[in-house]
Design a protein around this motif. Structure first.
Motif, short mmCIF file in Angstrom:
data_model
loop_
_atom_site.label_atom_id
_atom_site.label_comp_id
_atom_site.label_asym_id
_atom_site.label_seq_id
_atom_site.Cartn_x
_atom_site.Cartn_y
_atom_site.Cartn_z
N GLU A 72 9.04 6.75 -1.48
CA GLU A 72 8.10 7.21 -0.46
C GLU A 72 7.00 6.19 -0.23
O GLU A 72 6.57 5.98 0.92
CB GLU A 72 7.49 8.55 -0.89
N GLU A 73 6.54 5.55 -1.27
CA GLU A 73 5.53 4.51 -1.10
C GLU A 73 6.08 3.35 -0.27
O GLU A 73 5.38 2.81 0.60
CB GLU A 73 5.07 4.00 -2.47
N ILE A 74 7.33 2.98 -0.53
CA ILE A 74 7.94 1.88 0.24
C ILE A 74 8.12 2.28 1.70
O ILE A 74 7.84 1.49 2.62
CB ILE A 74 9.29 1.49 -0.40
N ARG A 75 8.58 3.53 1.95
CA ARG A 75 8.75 4.00 3.33
C ARG A 75 7.42 4.02 4.07
O ARG A 75 7.32 3.60 5.23
CB ARG A 75 9.38 5.38 3.34
N GLN B 86 4.72 2.29 3.44
CA GLN B 86 4.28 0.93 3.68
C GLN B 86 5.07 0.28 4.81
O GLN B 86 4.50 -0.46 5.64
CB GLN B 86 4.45 0.10 2.39
N SER B 87 6.38 0.61 4.91
CA SER B 87 7.20 0.07 5.99
C SER B 87 6.76 0.61 7.34
O SER B 87 6.67 -0.14 8.32
CB SER B 87 8.67 0.41 5.75
N ARG B 88 6.49 1.93 7.40
CA ARG B 88 6.02 2.52 8.67
C ARG B 88 4.68 1.92 9.08
O ARG B 88 4.45 1.65 10.26
CB ARG B 88 5.90 4.04 8.51
N THR C 22 3.54 -1.05 8.33
CA THR C 22 3.77 -2.43 8.77
C THR C 22 4.37 -2.46 10.17
O THR C 22 3.97 -3.28 11.02
CB THR C 22 4.71 -3.14 7.78
N ALA C 23 5.34 -1.54 10.45
CA ALA C 23 5.96 -1.49 11.77
C ALA C 23 4.93 -1.12 12.84
O ALA C 23 4.92 -1.68 13.94
CB ALA C 23 7.11 -0.48 11.76
N THR C 24 4.05 -0.15 12.53
CA THR C 24 3.01 0.26 13.48
C THR C 24 2.07 -0.89 13.78
O THR C 24 1.68 -1.12 14.94
CB THR C 24 2.23 1.45 12.90
N LYS C 25 1.70 -1.63 12.75
CA LYS C 25 0.81 -2.78 12.96
C LYS C 25 1.48 -3.84 13.84
O LYS C 25 0.85 -4.42 14.73
CB LYS C 25 0.43 -3.39 11.61
#
Length: 326
Positions: free
Chosen positions: A237-240, A242-244, A246-249
């Motif tokens: 969940e932490e990785i997901r 962080q991925s979301r 990063t994608a939003t940024k």
């Protein structure tokens, strides 16, 4: 004369054969005279005094004695008051053949003495440890099976100052108070023997408690597995997240750059139009009127407006233009 020589030759041959003996490789010969050791023979051909000297051949190689050779279970109690069945063996060799002979000449068995002292010392060491320490080989501290076997071997070789008396070791009895006070070492050197290695082959629980211990270990493994799975889910969940993030940024930055580029393009286009139309205002008005006509006159549209209106200024025929028609 011949009758005298033949018996003499036979007697001489008999004396010669009785005075010669052979010591094989890996053994030593203890030469005895009136049951006292007078010499030690190395492997090879040797001579002795017939009728006076006797030779006893002993094994000089490393010997192995197993605790299970007599079929008796060796039961021990650890610090947690659990009964353990321990199967072990010891490797030893003779280093002082004189002391060794004095021991066995008195009717003693070296293996019995060794196993009695080893059994007592193991009982003392196992009584200090928990089952996890006895089973574990990776523990770098003194609480492990390897360190236990090393301490037992050193004690049997006389390298530990605090050990049991012969009586306590032979009877398999020990206690913490007597261990700290007694100075006599649990050593086999007094019998001319050196212990090479001590190894625990197998440690089992009695059948009555094996199932309960197995069930407890199984539950502990299940708890450990659940904890690991929970940690895995948490990490996922932490990785997901962080991925979301990063994608939003990335998308926000891209949208920002796109708007900046579009704004700059519109500004440049407006500037080009303005520069172009400022050179000929009449042409600019004409182009604007054409665009207005294009937007106003749609299919089936009805417009009520005066033909003389300024809106139709560019649709009127210019009288200065000559027509080619006659």
């Amino acid at each position: 004369m011949r009758k005298i020589i033949i018996p003499f030759v036979i007697i001489l041959i008999g004396v010669l054969f009785s005075s010669v003996y052979v010591v094989e490789e890996g053994t030593k010969g203890i030469v005895l005279r009136f049951n006292k050791m007078i010499a030690l023979s190395e492997p090879g051909l040797h001579f002795k005094v017939p009728g006076i000297d006797n030779v006893r051949i002993v094994d000089a190689k490393i010997q192995t004695t197993d605790s299970s050779k007599n079929g008796m279970e060796q039961k021990f109690i650890n610090r947690e008051k659990n009964y353990l069945i321990v199967d072990y063996f010891v490797q030893w060799k003779i280093t002082d053949f004189k002391r060794y002979y004095e021991t066995i000449a008195g009717g003693n068995s070296i293996e019995d003495l060794l196993m009695a002292r080893l059994n007592g010392r193991l009982r003392a060491e196992i009584g200090k440890l928990d089952i996890i320490d006895i089973i574990n080989d990776a523990n770098t501290e003194m609480k492990s099976r390897n360190s236990l076997m090393l301490r037992v071997k050193d004690a049997l070789n006389g390298k530990q100052p605090n050990a049991k008396s012969d009586e306590n070791i032979s009877n398999g009895q020990f206690d913490d108070q007597s261990e700290g006070n007694l100075e006599k070492i649990t050593s086999m050197r007094a019998f001319g023997v050196e212990v090479i290695d001590v190894r625990i082959k197998q440690i089992d629980f009695p059948a009555a408690v094996s199932k309960s211990i197995y069930d407890r270990m199984s539950e502990e493994r299940k708890v450990f597995a659940r904890d690991k799975r929970f940690q895995g889910y948490k990490k996922a969940e932490e990785i997901r997240a962080q991925s979301r993030l990063t994608a939003t940024k990335i998308l926000s930055e891209a949208e920002k750059q796109a708007r900046i580029i579009r704004g700059e393009g519109d500004a440049n286009a407006a500037k080009i139009y303005a520069d172009t139309f400022s050179k000929d205002f009449e042409f600019f008005s004409f182009i604007r009127s054409l665009k207005a006509y294009e937007q106003s006159f749609k299919e089936n549209d009805i417009m009520v407006i005066s033909p003389d209106s300024e809106f139709f200024r560019y649709m009127k025929l210019n009288p200065n233009i000559k027509s080619d028609k006659k």
